[in-house]
Design an enzyme around this catalytic site. Structure first.
Site, mmCIF file in Angstrom:
data_model
loop_
_atom_site.group_PDB
_atom_site.id
_atom_site.type_symbol
_atom_site.label_atom_id
_atom_site.label_comp_id
_atom_site.label_asym_id
_atom_site.label_seq_id
_atom_site.Cartn_x
_atom_site.Cartn_y
_atom_site.Cartn_z
ATOM 1 N N ARG A 1 0.833 -1.214 0.000
ATOM 2 C CA ARG A 1 0.000 0.000 0.000
ATOM 3 C C ARG A 1 0.866 1.261 0.000
ATOM 4 N NH1 ARG A 1 -0.408 4.683 2.690
ATOM 5 N NH2 ARG A 1 0.012 3.607 4.658
ATOM 6 N N ASP A 2 1.564 1.535 1.086
ATOM 7 C CA ASP A 2 2.337 2.780 1.183
ATOM 8 C C ASP A 2 3.450 2.782 0.141
ATOM 9 O OD1 ASP A 2 3.047 5.242 2.207
ATOM 10 O OD2 ASP A 2 3.478 4.533 4.230
ATOM 11 N N HIS B 1 5.205 4.434 12.768
ATOM 12 C CA HIS B 1 5.291 4.403 11.304
ATOM 13 C C HIS B 1 6.326 5.462 10.893
ATOM 14 C CE1 HIS B 1 3.160 4.012 7.265
ATOM 15 N NE2 HIS B 1 3.813 5.153 7.097
ATOM 16 N N HIS C 1 9.287 7.052 8.390
ATOM 17 C CA HIS C 1 9.905 7.121 7.060
ATOM 18 C C HIS C 1 11.382 7.447 7.266
ATOM 19 C CE1 HIS C 1 6.338 7.085 4.205
ATOM 20 N NE2 HIS C 1 5.796 6.984 5.397
ATOM 21 N N CYS D 1 5.056 9.365 0.203
ATOM 22 C CA CYS D 1 3.659 9.758 0.310
ATOM 23 C C CYS D 1 3.386 10.747 -0.804
ATOM 24 C CB CYS D 1 3.335 10.389 1.667
ATOM 25 S SG CYS D 1 1.625 10.978 1.749
ATOM 26 N N ASN E 1 9.676 4.377 3.057
ATOM 27 C CA ASN E 1 9.367 3.985 4.427
ATOM 28 C C ASN E 1 10.579 3.293 5.022
ATOM 29 O OD1 ASN E 1 6.698 3.970 2.929
ATOM 30 N ND2 ASN E 1 6.013 3.658 5.033
HETATM 31 P P1 HMG Z 1 -12.842 14.386 -2.822
HETATM 32 O O1 HMG Z 1 -12.448 14.692 -4.218
HETATM 33 O O2 HMG Z 1 -12.886 15.496 -1.850
HETATM 34 O O3 HMG Z 1 -14.219 13.644 -2.626
HETATM 35 O O4 HMG Z 1 -11.855 13.246 -2.287
HETATM 36 P P2 HMG Z 1 -15.389 13.251 -3.529
HETATM 37 O O5 HMG Z 1 -16.353 12.611 -2.600
HETATM 38 O O6 HMG Z 1 -15.817 14.435 -4.353
HETATM 39 O O7 HMG Z 1 -14.814 12.129 -4.516
HETATM 40 C C1 HMG Z 1 -14.079 12.385 -5.682
HETATM 41 C C2 HMG Z 1 -14.280 11.239 -6.656
HETATM 42 O O8 HMG Z 1 -13.759 10.034 -6.071
HETATM 43 C C3 HMG Z 1 -15.752 10.957 -6.932
HETATM 44 O O9 HMG Z 1 -15.806 10.393 -8.234
HETATM 45 C C4 HMG Z 1 -16.115 9.902 -5.916
HETATM 46 O O10 HMG Z 1 -17.172 9.094 -6.327
HETATM 47 C C5 HMG Z 1 -14.835 9.089 -5.866
HETATM 48 P P3 HMG Z 1 -16.492 11.212 -9.453
HETATM 49 O O11 HMG Z 1 -17.877 11.479 -9.016
HETATM 50 O O12 HMG Z 1 -15.657 12.474 -9.576
HETATM 51 O O13 HMG Z 1 -16.357 10.268 -10.594
HETATM 52 N N1 HMG Z 1 -14.634 8.460 -4.567
HETATM 53 C C6 HMG Z 1 -14.210 7.194 -4.405
HETATM 54 N N2 HMG Z 1 -13.910 6.236 -5.304
HETATM 55 C C7 HMG Z 1 -13.504 5.050 -4.798
HETATM 56 N N3 HMG Z 1 -13.387 4.791 -3.469
HETATM 57 C C8 HMG Z 1 -13.692 5.731 -2.558
HETATM 58 C C9 HMG Z 1 -14.119 6.998 -3.019
HETATM 59 N N4 HMG Z 1 -14.475 8.124 -2.396
HETATM 60 C C10 HMG Z 1 -14.793 9.011 -3.347
HETATM 61 N N5 HMG Z 1 -13.559 5.458 -1.266
HETATM 62 C C11 HMG Z 1 -11.187 11.445 -0.827
HETATM 63 C C12 HMG Z 1 -11.892 12.788 -0.938
HETATM 64 C C13 HMG Z 1 -11.007 11.154 0.637
HETATM 65 C C14 HMG Z 1 -12.034 10.390 -1.504
HETATM 66 C C15 HMG Z 1 -9.814 11.589 -1.531
HETATM 67 O O14 HMG Z 1 -9.155 12.694 -1.022
HETATM 68 C C16 HMG Z 1 -8.943 10.381 -1.372
HETATM 69 O O15 HMG Z 1 -9.257 9.301 -1.847
HETATM 70 N N6 HMG Z 1 -7.770 10.535 -0.693
HETATM 71 C C17 HMG Z 1 -6.870 9.442 -0.460
HETATM 72 C C18 HMG Z 1 -5.467 9.932 -0.397
HETATM 73 C C19 HMG Z 1 -4.496 8.828 -0.039
HETATM 74 O O16 HMG Z 1 -4.769 7.655 -0.125
HETATM 75 N N7 HMG Z 1 -3.276 9.259 0.374
HETATM 76 C C20 HMG Z 1 -2.215 8.417 0.729
HETATM 77 C C21 HMG Z 1 -2.459 7.648 2.022
HETATM 78 S S1 HMG Z 1 -2.101 8.479 3.537
HETATM 79 C C22 HMG Z 1 -0.451 8.173 3.821
HETATM 80 O O17 HMG Z 1 0.199 7.737 2.921
HETATM 81 C C23 HMG Z 1 0.106 8.369 5.192
HETATM 82 C C24 HMG Z 1 0.297 7.047 5.935
HETATM 83 O O18 HMG Z 1 1.141 6.173 5.211
HETATM 84 C C25 HMG Z 1 0.913 7.284 7.320
HETATM 85 C C26 HMG Z 1 2.160 8.162 7.324
HETATM 86 O O19 HMG Z 1 3.068 7.976 6.504
HETATM 87 O O20 HMG Z 1 2.198 9.028 8.211
HETATM 88 C C27 HMG Z 1 -1.036 6.345 6.181
HETATM 89 MG MG MG Z 2 3.452 6.310 5.231
#
Ligand code: HMG
Ligand code: MG
Length: 312
Positions: free
Chosen positions: A15-16, A207, A209, A240, A249
């Protein structure tokens, strides 16, 4: 030095790691990677994210990955879920564990999930309890707990307060993230110490990096404080997409090798883990940064050359 006798490695490479690759990778390769990690003895793996494919196109095949992996007994498989839609997709794909995620800094949170911190906590209400009611285990991440790529320093008391809120929601574990790899051991001792004073250690994971090479040192501090779940990524895959400058990571090989050398058990077979990472390096198409992996592959290459020269 007092360390836990055993740690659980929570593997985030599929995933990450893969969310950050430039190329879109075949689902079959992802599944083979997960299978290889399981074969190496990893017992907790974050396999994908049920997030918007517009935001993270690399994991758009979440349902196919979740449906395609073997699920041997005793292996926990989890996936990131940002909202109710993600929860429904995770449930439909047979997930038994999910992870919700948020940041301790407003700007990173907004860039990552397009919501304020308050809106994100409100959105968790639609995910955490319904997931628990459906029998899922729910983990939570608090990212940028030691520094934000946009805002710089993060107030430890804000971190403590957010962790209190996440714990009150009934998540079984909270992973405290150094999303961009800026934490140092003294800071880790300070921030984790404040959290532990309120929450104890049982629910906590770390967690890190490895942007500045401090991830292993930070892990040792966390372990000395009694934390026994460590997130890491095979080969050091990762970063990220919404954290500029976040390099890989903490590499699973590096932390496992260090733990074994210190007599801390992980249940992981390092040679098989190296095989899994070597396979991942081939399908992502570039070298992986793990120091242990590089040293191991270098040693193997030297041995091969030695044998080819007739072992003289
Ligand atoms: P948005 O654009 O504000 O929300 O995104 P929305 O509701 O308008 O959705 C946009 C489009 O995505 C729409 O499609 C939705 O239907 C669709 P359209 O109508 O334009 O065709 N949609 C989805 N599709 C599939 N699955 C879903 C979903 N939700 C909406 N669940 C949202 C808001 C939260 C969805 C967006 O910002 C998002 O998906 N963000 C994810 C970002 C991400 O994954 N980042 C990396 C992970 S975090 C990280 O890496 C840190 C970590 O490792 C820890 C660390 O390192 O500290 C965990
Ligand atoms: Mg991370």
């Amino acid at each position: 030095m007092k360390l836990p006798p055993e740690v659980t490695i929570y593997e985030v490479g599929p995933r990450d790691g893969l969310q950050n690759e430039a190329r879109t990778l075949p689902t079959a390769d992802k599944i083979r990677f997960i299978d290889a990690l399981v074969a190496a003895g990893i017992r907790a793996i974050e396999i994908t994210s049920f997030v918007s494919p517009k935001w993270i196109p690399q994991l758009a095949d979440a349902a196919e990955v979740a449906r395609g992996v073997a699920r041997p007994p005793g292996v926990r498989m989890s996936a990131l879920v940002p909202n109710r839609r993600g929860l429904d997709a995770a449930l439909a794909s047979g997930m038994k564990e999910i992870a919700v995620f948020m940041s301790a800094s407003e700007t990173h949170n907004k860039k990552n999930v397009n919501k304020t911190i308050a809106e994100t906590l409100a959105a968790f209400e639609e995910v955490v309890q319904p997931a628990r009611d459906a029998g899922l285990k729910v983990r939570a991440y608090l990212s940028t707990a030691f520094g934000c790529p946009y805002e710089g320093d993060v107030d430890p008391e804000v971190v403590v307060a957010l962790i209190d809120k996440l714990a009150a929601m009934g998540v079984f574990q909270i992973s405290i993230g150094d999303t961009i790899g800026v934490a140092n051991p003294l800071q880790v001792e300070d921030v984790l110490g404040r959290i532990i004073a309120k929450q104890g250690v049982d629910k906590l994971a770390v967690h890190f990096h490895d942007t500045q090479g401090t991830a292993l040192a930070n892990c040792v501090v966390a372990m000395q404080l009694g934390i026994s779940t460590i997130d890491s990524s095979a080969g050091g895959l990762g970063g990220c997409p919404y954290a500029p400058g976040a390099s890989g990571n903490l590499a699973t090989e590096d932390v496992v090798a260090m733990c074994h050398a210190m007599g801390v058990k992980t249940g992981i077979d390092l040679d098989k883990l190296v095989d899994a990472s070597r396979g991942a390096a081939t399908f992502v198409g570039h070298e992986l940064p793990s120091k242990y992996l590089k040293a191991h592959l270098g040693k193997q290459a030297r041995q091969r050359r030695h044998t080819e020269r007739g072992g003289a």
